[in-house]
Design a protein around this motif. Sequence first.
Motif, PDB file in Angstrom:
ATOM      1  N   PHE A  87     -15.857  19.656 -62.497  1.00 48.18           N
ATOM      2  CA  PHE A  87     -15.059  19.719 -63.471  1.00 48.18           C
ATOM      3  C   PHE A  87     -14.452  18.450 -63.628  1.00 48.18           C
ATOM      4  O   PHE A  87     -14.168  17.262 -62.785  1.00 48.18           O
ATOM      5  CB  PHE A  87     -13.767  20.559 -62.977  1.00 48.18           C
ATOM      6  CG  PHE A  87     -13.962  22.101 -62.863  1.00 48.18           C
ATOM      7  CD1 PHE A  87     -13.683  22.791 -63.933  1.00 48.18           C
ATOM      8  CD2 PHE A  87     -14.577  22.674 -61.829  1.00 48.18           C
ATOM      9  CE1 PHE A  87     -13.699  24.161 -63.728  1.00 48.18           C
ATOM     10  CE2 PHE A  87     -14.665  24.045 -61.786  1.00 48.18           C
ATOM     11  CZ  PHE A  87     -14.185  25.011 -62.760  1.00 48.18           C
ATOM     12  N   LEU A  88     -14.173  18.162 -65.012  1.00 48.41           N
ATOM     13  CA  LEU A  88     -13.182  17.024 -65.596  1.00 48.41           C
ATOM     14  C   LEU A  88     -11.749  17.674 -65.285  1.00 48.41           C
ATOM     15  O   LEU A  88     -11.489  18.604 -65.781  1.00 48.41           O
ATOM     16  CB  LEU A  88     -13.389  16.712 -66.805  1.00 48.41           C
ATOM     17  CG  LEU A  88     -14.625  15.543 -66.894  1.00 48.41           C
ATOM     18  CD1 LEU A  88     -16.092  16.175 -66.938  1.00 48.41           C
ATOM     19  CD2 LEU A  88     -14.367  14.936 -68.395  1.00 48.41           C
ATOM     20  N   ALA A  89     -11.115  16.999 -64.474  1.00 47.70           N
ATOM     21  CA  ALA A  89      -9.584  17.417 -64.282  1.00 47.70           C
ATOM     22  C   ALA A  89      -8.722  16.102 -64.018  1.00 47.70           C
ATOM     23  O   ALA A  89      -8.996  15.237 -64.095  1.00 47.70           O
ATOM     24  CB  ALA A  89      -9.541  17.974 -62.516  1.00 47.70           C
ATOM     25  N   LYS A  90      -7.531  16.524 -64.616  1.00 50.87           N
ATOM     26  CA  LYS A  90      -6.405  15.388 -64.675  1.00 50.87           C
ATOM     27  C   LYS A  90      -6.319  14.730 -63.633  1.00 50.87           C
ATOM     28  O   LYS A  90      -6.386  15.353 -62.365  1.00 50.87           O
ATOM     29  CB  LYS A  90      -5.047  15.930 -65.202  1.00 50.87           C
ATOM     30  CG  LYS A  90      -4.398  17.080 -64.303  1.00 50.87           C
ATOM     31  CD  LYS A  90      -3.216  17.526 -65.185  1.00 50.87           C
ATOM     32  CE  LYS A  90      -2.527  18.787 -64.372  1.00 50.87           C
ATOM     33  NZ  LYS A  90      -1.316  19.102 -65.118  1.00 50.87           N
ATOM     34  N   LEU A 102      -4.040  15.408 -60.305  1.00 51.85           N
ATOM     35  CA  LEU A 102      -4.437  16.381 -59.119  1.00 51.85           C
ATOM     36  C   LEU A 102      -5.230  15.870 -57.813  1.00 51.85           C
ATOM     37  O   LEU A 102      -5.485  16.214 -56.823  1.00 51.85           O
ATOM     38  CB  LEU A 102      -5.508  17.349 -59.714  1.00 51.85           C
ATOM     39  CG  LEU A 102      -4.755  18.239 -60.809  1.00 51.85           C
ATOM     40  CD1 LEU A 102      -5.792  19.185 -61.235  1.00 51.85           C
ATOM     41  CD2 LEU A 102      -3.858  19.258 -60.106  1.00 51.85           C
ATOM     42  N   PHE A 103      -5.721  14.457 -58.155  1.00 51.94           N
ATOM     43  CA  PHE A 103      -6.743  13.731 -57.133  1.00 51.94           C
ATOM     44  C   PHE A 103      -5.620  12.938 -56.082  1.00 51.94           C
ATOM     45  O   PHE A 103      -6.012  11.600 -55.853  1.00 51.94           O
ATOM     46  CB  PHE A 103      -7.436  12.639 -57.925  1.00 51.94           C
ATOM     47  CG  PHE A 103      -8.797  13.647 -58.500  1.00 51.94           C
ATOM     48  CD1 PHE A 103      -9.806  13.556 -58.054  1.00 51.94           C
ATOM     49  CD2 PHE A 103      -8.442  14.206 -59.822  1.00 51.94           C
ATOM     50  CE1 PHE A 103     -11.041  14.437 -58.475  1.00 51.94           C
ATOM     51  CE2 PHE A 103      -9.262  14.966 -60.496  1.00 51.94           C
ATOM     52  CZ  PHE A 103     -10.769  15.016 -59.686  1.00 51.94           C
ATOM     53  N   LEU A 110     -10.450  16.682 -51.381  1.00 53.66           N
ATOM     54  CA  LEU A 110     -11.243  17.547 -51.439  1.00 53.66           C
ATOM     55  C   LEU A 110     -11.851  17.692 -52.814  1.00 53.66           C
ATOM     56  O   LEU A 110     -13.319  17.879 -52.824  1.00 53.66           O
ATOM     57  CB  LEU A 110     -10.616  19.017 -51.325  1.00 53.66           C
ATOM     58  CG  LEU A 110     -11.474  20.383 -51.263  1.00 53.66           C
ATOM     59  CD1 LEU A 110     -12.559  20.318 -50.247  1.00 53.66           C
ATOM     60  CD2 LEU A 110     -10.813  21.614 -50.903  1.00 53.66           C
ATOM     61  N   LEU A 111     -11.338  17.522 -54.014  1.00 56.30           N
ATOM     62  CA  LEU A 111     -11.769  17.317 -55.083  1.00 56.30           C
ATOM     63  C   LEU A 111     -12.743  16.141 -55.479  1.00 56.30           C
ATOM     64  O   LEU A 111     -13.847  16.323 -56.010  1.00 56.30           O
ATOM     65  CB  LEU A 111     -10.724  17.309 -56.134  1.00 56.30           C
ATOM     66  CG  LEU A 111      -9.816  18.389 -56.528  1.00 56.30           C
ATOM     67  CD1 LEU A 111      -8.637  17.883 -57.553  1.00 56.30           C
ATOM     68  CD2 LEU A 111     -10.620  19.416 -57.339  1.00 56.30           C
ATOM     69  N   ARG A 112     -12.498  15.003 -55.001  1.00 58.96           N
ATOM     70  CA  ARG A 112     -13.436  13.884 -54.931  1.00 58.96           C
ATOM     71  C   ARG A 112     -14.675  14.152 -53.878  1.00 58.96           C
ATOM     72  O   ARG A 112     -15.679  13.801 -54.302  1.00 58.96           O
ATOM     73  CB  ARG A 112     -12.598  12.684 -54.180  1.00 58.96           C
ATOM     74  CG  ARG A 112     -11.605  12.248 -55.200  1.00 58.96           C
ATOM     75  CD  ARG A 112     -10.902  10.855 -54.636  1.00 58.96           C
ATOM     76  NE  ARG A 112      -9.878  10.542 -55.519  1.00 58.96           N
ATOM     77  CZ  ARG A 112      -9.713   9.938 -56.588  1.00 58.96           C
ATOM     78  NH1 ARG A 112     -10.908   9.499 -57.169  1.00 58.96           N
ATOM     79  NH2 ARG A 112      -8.697   9.646 -57.289  1.00 58.96           N
ATOM     80  N   ILE A 154     -14.351  15.028 -61.191  1.00 57.00           N
ATOM     81  CA  ILE A 154     -14.241  14.061 -62.190  1.00 57.00           C
ATOM     82  C   ILE A 154     -12.924  13.970 -62.533  1.00 57.00           C
ATOM     83  O   ILE A 154     -12.279  14.619 -63.255  1.00 57.00           O
ATOM     84  CB  ILE A 154     -15.178  13.918 -63.489  1.00 57.00           C
ATOM     85  CG1 ILE A 154     -16.617  13.998 -62.807  1.00 57.00           C
ATOM     86  CG2 ILE A 154     -15.098  12.854 -64.078  1.00 57.00           C
ATOM     87  CD1 ILE A 154     -17.708  14.193 -63.906  1.00 57.00           C
ATOM     88  N   PRO A 155     -12.168  12.641 -61.914  1.00 51.13           N
ATOM     89  CA  PRO A 155     -10.674  12.587 -62.513  1.00 51.13           C
ATOM     90  C   PRO A 155     -10.513  12.050 -63.838  1.00 51.13           C
ATOM     91  O   PRO A 155     -11.561  11.017 -64.461  1.00 51.13           O
ATOM     92  CB  PRO A 155     -10.185  11.491 -61.526  1.00 51.13           C
ATOM     93  CG  PRO A 155     -11.314  10.818 -60.892  1.00 51.13           C
ATOM     94  CD  PRO A 155     -12.328  11.780 -61.131  1.00 51.13           C
TER      95      PRO A 155
END
Length: 243
Positions: free
Chosen positions: A68-71, A74-75, A82-84, A89-90
Amino acid sequence: MGPKVGFWYRFAVMLGKPPVILLFQRDWRGASNIPADGGFIAAVNHNSYLDPLAYGQFQYKARRPPRFLAKESLFTGPVGRLLRATGQIPVSRSGADAMTALRAAVEAVERGDGVVFYPEGTLTRDPGMWPMSGRTGTARVALMTKCPVIPVAQWGANVLLPPYGKMGRIFPRTRHTVLAGPPVDLSRFYDREMTPEVLREATEEIMKAITGLLAEIRGETAPPTPRDRNKRVAESAAAASHD
């Protein structure tokens, strides 16, 4: 399952699956349109803070782990780590940093990943919950890589948790429908200079495909013209100029 997933990705899936099962009665269609291998873009409408969780499970179940491309906000903290760790993708709203995210998306597609874009760039503000006009980042990556762009419409998470609204009743479970369509034909843009006009035209083709799928899900006719995603900003500026 395409590119290999590691421990952290499987861990994230394990955390995300129970809430989806608890909250939604799943009506997921069109998984055969998700490419079995190779990089691609899934262009998805966005109408609830819950829909990334549900759509992510759909694409994972189709054996193509989503990136996902996410804002960027959130990172941070444990969620951000966990997202990284799972290759998300930030995205920053500022110009230079936004291009960094698009380059990362190009690299992911070229690596063979299935990258998820929300072309609207935000939750829909359309009163009828239809997709708004899109940002051009999805089209830019698509034209740079010439990868398949799979339009996806979803409906149901917004019934449980409307945009900018409050959570509704958990039981009975809400039906969550996903419909993935065949790739959007963008080939007529491939040999053209990537001007703002070309990017807008390609974006309109992508949004038209998503909206058509959503109309099919809802059994309704979509508005002839999508809401301008910048409309609220423009209206606020106009109001301020008259104060």
